[in-house]
Design a protein around this motif. Structure first.
Motif, PDB file in Angstrom:
ATOM      1  N   CYS A  95       0.961  -1.095   0.051  1.00 13.10           N
ATOM      2  CA  CYS A  95       0.307  -0.119   0.266  1.00 13.10           C
ATOM      3  C   CYS A  95       0.869   1.137   0.026  1.00 13.10           C
ATOM      4  O   CYS A  95       1.970   1.186   0.457  1.00 13.10           O
ATOM      5  N   VAL A  96       0.511   2.236  -0.329  1.00 13.10           N
ATOM      6  CA  VAL A  96       1.255   3.730  -0.452  1.00 13.10           C
ATOM      7  C   VAL A  96       1.191   3.754   1.065  1.00 13.10           C
ATOM      8  O   VAL A  96       0.412   3.945   1.996  1.00 13.10           O
ATOM      9  N   GLY A  97       2.592   4.456   1.527  1.00 12.03           N
ATOM     10  CA  GLY A  97       2.780   4.778   2.827  1.00 12.03           C
ATOM     11  C   GLY A  97       3.122   3.480   3.723  1.00 12.03           C
ATOM     12  O   GLY A  97       3.714   3.775   4.824  1.00 12.03           O
ATOM     13  N   GLU A  98       3.145   2.291   3.012  1.00  9.35           N
ATOM     14  CA  GLU A  98       3.460   0.960   3.922  1.00  9.35           C
ATOM     15  C   GLU A  98       4.846   1.052   4.146  1.00  9.35           C
ATOM     16  O   GLU A  98       5.603   1.332   3.394  1.00  9.35           O
ATOM     17  N   LYS A  99       5.590   0.545   5.229  1.00 13.79           N
ATOM     18  CA  LYS A  99       6.892   0.039   5.368  1.00 13.79           C
ATOM     19  C   LYS A  99       7.045  -1.094   5.663  1.00 13.79           C
ATOM     20  O   LYS A  99       6.366  -1.835   6.532  1.00 13.79           O
TER      21      LYS A  99
END
Length: 130
Positions: A95-99
């Motif tokens: 996901c966008v923003g996932e680390k």
């Protein structure tokens, strides 16, 4: 006939032994995930990532976009081997923003023997044997 049986038995045992050793795969640990995920990454997506690479053997950092790339993230296209194979496998469905923390085996990175890498960026060049 006995030679044929021995050859077939050897081939079957060889295949069975090879089947018992699974290929090493990327270990993915999600460190941070957004509350909502509207879209997951797929092959062909352009990704902008910050990363830090550490050696499993001694924990030393061999590269960091924050330290070696003037603090700038790196662009690459997922799934077309612009980066190591382990990235293509470990960053898919993200996901966008996932680390994520990826533990990548040598076979999906730089190989068992490693290699000298040269990472170029706007401010210069970084060389290291990994």
């Amino acid at each position: 006939m006995a030679a044929l049986r021995a050859a077939l038995l050897g081939a079957v045992l060889g295949c069975a032994a090879a089947a018992l050793i699974p290929a090493a795969d990327v270990k993915v640990e999600v460190l941070q995930k957004p509350f909502l995920c509207h879209r997951r990454t797929k092959w062909g997506d352009m990704m902008l990532v910050h990363y830090e690479g550490f050696l499993e053997s001694d924990g030393s950092m061999f590269h960091s976009t924050r330290k070696h790339n003037n603090g700038q993230p790196m662009w690459f296209t997922l799934g077309i081997r612009e980066a190591i194979k382990g990235w293509d496998k470990g960053l898919k469905d993200m996901c966008v923003g996932e680390k994520r923390k990826l533990t990548i085996p040598p076979s999906l990175a730089y190989g068992k023997e490693g290699k000298e890498i040269s990472i170029k960026w706007l401010g210069g060049e970084h060389r290291k044997k990994i």
